[in-house]
Design a protein around this motif. Sequence first.
Motif, PDB file in Angstrom:
ATOM      1  N   THR A  24       0.837  -1.198   0.000  1.00 27.91           N
ATOM      2  CA  THR A  24       0.000   0.000   0.000  1.00 27.91           C
ATOM      3  C   THR A  24       0.872   1.248   0.000  1.00 27.91           C
ATOM      4  OG1 THR A  24      -0.154  -0.013   2.409  1.00 27.91           O
ATOM      5  CG2 THR A  24      -1.918  -1.094   1.222  1.00 27.91           C
ATOM      6  N   GLY A  25       0.316   2.311  -0.531  1.00 29.10           N
ATOM      7  CA  GLY A  25       0.960   3.611  -0.443  1.00 29.10           C
ATOM      8  C   GLY A  25       2.066   3.881  -1.430  1.00 29.10           C
ATOM      9  N   HIS A  26       2.126   3.150  -2.532  1.00 30.09           N
ATOM     10  CA  HIS A  26       3.139   3.441  -3.542  1.00 30.09           C
ATOM     11  C   HIS A  26       2.453   3.704  -4.876  1.00 30.09           C
ATOM     12  CE1 HIS A  26       6.602   3.293  -6.137  1.00 30.09           C
ATOM     13  NE2 HIS A  26       7.345   3.375  -5.062  1.00 30.09           N
ATOM     14  N   PRO A  27       2.746   4.847  -5.523  1.00 27.95           N
ATOM     15  CA  PRO A  27       2.133   5.154  -6.822  1.00 27.95           C
ATOM     16  C   PRO A  27       2.459   4.074  -7.851  1.00 27.95           C
ATOM     17  CG  PRO A  27       3.377   7.035  -5.996  1.00 27.95           C
ATOM     18  CD  PRO A  27       3.679   5.871  -5.089  1.00 27.95           C
ATOM     19  N   GLY A  28       1.496   3.692  -8.622  1.00 23.63           N
ATOM     20  CA  GLY A  28       1.708   2.706  -9.681  1.00 23.63           C
ATOM     21  C   GLY A  28       1.516   1.270  -9.239  1.00 23.63           C
ATOM     22  N   VAL A  29       1.281   1.043  -7.953  1.00 30.50           N
ATOM     23  CA  VAL A  29       1.063  -0.317  -7.456  1.00 30.50           C
ATOM     24  C   VAL A  29      -0.345  -0.372  -6.878  1.00 30.50           C
ATOM     25  CG1 VAL A  29       1.812  -2.082  -5.837  1.00 30.50           C
ATOM     26  CG2 VAL A  29       3.510  -0.640  -6.940  1.00 30.50           C
TER      27      VAL A  29
END
Length: 77
Positions: A24-29
């Motif tokens: 959670t909390g990562h752009p693109g994932v």
Amino acid sequence: MLLAVGVPCRDPEGPDWSCPYRITGHPGVADRVTAIVGVDPVQALQLALARPPHELNDAAGLTFLGGTELMPGGHGS
């Protein structure tokens, strides 16, 4: 970014084990729970710990020391 790894549990429909993980909390994932299957609880846990670096690299373009391989030395694929 947060990586949460669950407790391995036996598949109710077979002899295998699965271990869930969530990034959670990562752009693109995408924020979703993924279960990795192993022949026993140790393998399921090991695979659940080995897969996220590859998923992050594929989806988010992360690098390690300038390279695209986040786990150098041939650990996991």
